[in-house]
Design a protein around this motif. Sequence first.
Motif, mmCIF file in Angstrom:
data_model
loop_
_atom_site.group_PDB
_atom_site.id
_atom_site.type_symbol
_atom_site.label_atom_id
_atom_site.label_comp_id
_atom_site.label_asym_id
_atom_site.label_seq_id
_atom_site.Cartn_x
_atom_site.Cartn_y
_atom_site.Cartn_z
ATOM 1 N N ALA A 459 44.040 43.422 31.218
ATOM 2 C CA ALA A 459 44.814 42.949 30.081
ATOM 3 C C ALA A 459 44.278 41.615 29.588
ATOM 4 N N SER A 460 44.501 41.340 28.319
ATOM 5 C CA SER A 460 44.167 40.026 27.776
ATOM 6 C C SER A 460 45.381 39.115 27.920
ATOM 7 N N PHE A 461 45.126 37.810 28.048
ATOM 8 C CA PHE A 461 46.176 36.837 28.333
ATOM 9 C C PHE A 461 46.159 35.705 27.315
ATOM 10 N N ASP A 462 47.315 35.073 27.136
ATOM 11 C CA ASP A 462 47.364 33.913 26.251
ATOM 12 C C ASP A 462 46.600 32.741 26.853
ATOM 13 N N ASN A 463 46.696 32.554 28.154
ATOM 14 C CA ASN A 463 45.828 31.621 28.861
ATOM 15 C C ASN A 463 44.924 32.489 29.729
ATOM 16 N N PHE A 464 43.691 32.644 29.327
ATOM 17 C CA PHE A 464 42.808 33.587 30.005
ATOM 18 C C PHE A 464 42.543 33.227 31.455
ATOM 19 N N ASN A 465 42.824 31.990 31.862
ATOM 20 C CA ASN A 465 42.662 31.638 33.273
ATOM 21 C C ASN A 465 43.593 32.442 34.170
ATOM 22 N N THR A 466 44.681 32.959 33.602
ATOM 23 C CA THR A 466 45.597 33.801 34.365
ATOM 24 C C THR A 466 44.884 35.032 34.908
ATOM 25 N N PHE A 467 43.846 35.461 34.229
ATOM 26 C CA PHE A 467 43.097 36.668 34.595
ATOM 27 C C PHE A 467 42.621 36.642 36.043
ATOM 28 N N PHE A 472 42.367 39.198 40.702
ATOM 29 C CA PHE A 472 41.478 39.007 41.848
ATOM 30 C C PHE A 472 41.909 37.819 42.718
ATOM 31 N N GLY A 473 43.225 37.590 42.762
ATOM 32 C CA GLY A 473 43.763 36.580 43.646
ATOM 33 C C GLY A 473 44.110 37.184 44.988
ATOM 34 N N MET A 475 46.768 38.820 45.994
ATOM 35 C CA MET A 475 47.597 40.010 46.060
ATOM 36 C C MET A 475 46.892 41.278 45.591
ATOM 37 N N SER A 476 46.161 41.203 44.482
ATOM 38 C CA SER A 476 45.668 42.401 43.813
ATOM 39 C C SER A 476 44.197 42.679 44.131
ATOM 40 N N PHE A 477 43.861 43.971 44.263
ATOM 41 C CA PHE A 477 42.493 44.440 44.495
ATOM 42 C C PHE A 477 41.801 43.697 45.653
ATOM 43 N N PRO A 478 42.383 43.774 46.851
ATOM 44 C CA PRO A 478 41.831 43.023 47.989
ATOM 45 C C PRO A 478 40.515 43.569 48.515
ATOM 46 N N SER A 479 40.100 44.753 48.084
ATOM 47 C CA SER A 479 38.847 45.332 48.585
ATOM 48 C C SER A 479 37.625 44.871 47.811
ATOM 49 N N VAL A 480 37.817 43.951 46.868
ATOM 50 C CA VAL A 480 36.702 43.448 46.066
ATOM 51 C C VAL A 480 36.154 42.169 46.688
ATOM 52 N N LYS A 481 34.848 42.109 46.862
ATOM 53 C CA LYS A 481 34.192 40.921 47.384
ATOM 54 C C LYS A 481 33.908 39.953 46.247
ATOM 55 N N THR A 482 34.197 38.682 46.455
ATOM 56 C CA THR A 482 33.914 37.678 45.444
ATOM 57 C C THR A 482 32.547 37.051 45.699
ATOM 58 N N PRO A 483 31.792 36.716 44.665
ATOM 59 C CA PRO A 483 30.453 36.147 44.854
ATOM 60 C C PRO A 483 30.512 34.691 45.312
ATOM 61 N N LYS A 509 30.984 34.686 34.075
ATOM 62 C CA LYS A 509 29.572 35.036 34.268
ATOM 63 C C LYS A 509 29.278 35.364 35.732
ATOM 64 N N LEU A 510 29.870 34.607 36.666
ATOM 65 C CA LEU A 510 29.707 34.936 38.084
ATOM 66 C C LEU A 510 30.181 36.361 38.370
ATOM 67 N N MET A 511 31.318 36.729 37.798
ATOM 68 C CA MET A 511 31.904 38.046 38.034
ATOM 69 C C MET A 511 31.056 39.141 37.408
ATOM 70 N N GLU A 512 30.584 38.876 36.192
ATOM 71 C CA GLU A 512 29.775 39.885 35.503
ATOM 72 C C GLU A 512 28.420 40.072 36.182
ATOM 73 N N ASP A 513 27.777 38.979 36.590
ATOM 74 C CA ASP A 513 26.470 39.078 37.243
ATOM 75 C C ASP A 513 26.563 39.834 38.555
ATOM 76 N N ASP A 514 27.676 39.668 39.265
ATOM 77 C CA ASP A 514 27.849 40.332 40.554
ATOM 78 C C ASP A 514 28.503 41.710 40.411
ATOM 79 N N LEU A 515 28.887 42.066 39.189
ATOM 80 C CA LEU A 515 29.578 43.327 38.924
ATOM 81 C C LEU A 515 30.774 43.512 39.866
ATOM 82 N N MET A 516 31.628 42.495 39.895
ATOM 83 C CA MET A 516 32.891 42.640 40.615
ATOM 84 C C MET A 516 33.686 43.806 40.040
#
Length: 558
Positions: A459-467, A472-473, A475-483, A509-516
């Motif tokens: 989803a898009s957010f009014d403050n995109f930092n919420t994303f 990927f905090g 609680m949600s999607f814990p099986s994803v590795k962060t770069p 860019k970190l997320m896109e480069d690592d294809l999270m």
Amino acid sequence: MKRTLIVLGIVITLCMILTACGGTPATTPATTAPQTTAPQTTAPATTTTTPARTTTPTAPAVTTATPPVTMSTPRPTATPVQPQYGGTFKQALRVGPATPLGYPIEAAPDAQALAIHSLERLIRVKRGGFVEPLLATSWDIAGDGKSITFQLRKGVKFHDGTDFNAAAVKWNYDRVIEARRAPNYTSVDVLGEHTIRINLTGYQNTSLTTLSSGTFSIISPTSSERNGLAWTRLNPIGTGPFIFVQYDRDARLFFKRNPNYWDPGKPYLDGLQFDVIADETVRKLAFLKGDLHRLDISGLTARELLDLNYKYWAEPGGTFVLIPDSKNADSPWSNLKVRQAASHAINREALAKGLGFGLMKPAYQAYPGFEVAVLPNLVKHEFNPAKAKQLLAEAGYPNGFQTSIHTFLRVISRDYTTAVAKMLTDVGIRATPEFPEAGKYDEMRYGGWKNSLMAHGLASFDNFNTFFNFYFGAMSFPSVKTPAGFTEAVNATLNSKEFDPQLFRAVLKLMEDDLMYIPYVEEIVTSFYQKGVHDPGGEIIGRLAFISDLAWMEPSAR
């Protein structure tokens, strides 16, 4: 016959995929967080409230650039000067809420989006990122960034007749904090009957806007303690413009007008009715017959309704993505080259054209339609099956491997998942589409999954930092590795005094480069209305299933 030939043409375009077998195109991104799309055009219900007060650091500023709607003039209507009372607003849901409507801490975003008609928050975020008072009338952010003090609205009653006050807010927020659903809130103090202070570990530019999320909806402590948690889960008792009446699981949800709503004269409608209609064709026929007042739809059906000149509103939506279990070392998806291979295997242009009918566009990154998110030096993984097979071989999978795609049907339709699965299979990633019920999907989303992909919408957010924290905090999607460097970069963008687009894009860019996640299309959400229906709520705070206290209908539409 004409429709059948059109669908068959699409099937041929998408590698002979049988996409016409019972799909339900997505209408909104997953989430229930506010989207930044069309600007406000109708005055909100709280225009006479005390203006919000802030001290240093300041409240979040406007954080996103609103992209233009790409369709002809949306929502053409000649609105009478004075709204009229009466009528029950009817809308269809693709699936019913699987999680509790009445206990926000346990509720998924889809349930929170429905419960919002009864359960209100202290504030709400309008389109463009503007924070508006709701159950709070004003607030002060402490100079040291360690607390926010709220003045609460007086004279407000819960639907059970009890008083809304500071003690009720503390009762609710204490439970959110105990459940670890409040990112940087440590405690809540009652400073007076209508004054509370939320204590923070430190101010972030999402500290205020987070309070507009469904998790922070306020329920009646008296009703909950009197009837118990099991009853509370099924009965949203709040302060909102509509009172919950009944939910027949996977069938129908009712609300009635709150005659004692704190905003005098609101709402205008007598009630709300949500019918669960899984089949897209049946939903469309119900709308054409006049049995539904609004229809959120995309794809071929949206194209057909546009041709029939129905009143509509179109706006950019979210980004469809595949989310791999990259944290599991024994999973093929832990290998970056495998993720790159999957990205090269997807023909985004064919998906947007063949299934989107002009209401989708290819996406090589998250939120490509929002200027604030556009990455100037993005490396695109363009459709290249040969390159995909080469990368698989280099990753140690020359013969490919077996995997699954678990799809959240409320957001991503069967057609998209089936099409993507076929494209992956063509390069050796033998993907089986899976369509779990909402409860099972949430188990995987919040509990983890192995050797597979999750098909979701960002989803898009009014403050995109919420994303970052929302998806990927902790609680949600814990099986994803962060770069490497992800946590530090997220902290930098969250802790800046105000939203900084450059810091936001650095994390993206970190997320896109690592294809999270692997993006493939961005949608344009289209809502169609019967003549005589006026629904300005989406213009104010977002959509999903929300119908505001400002919505009303002319007698001819009832």
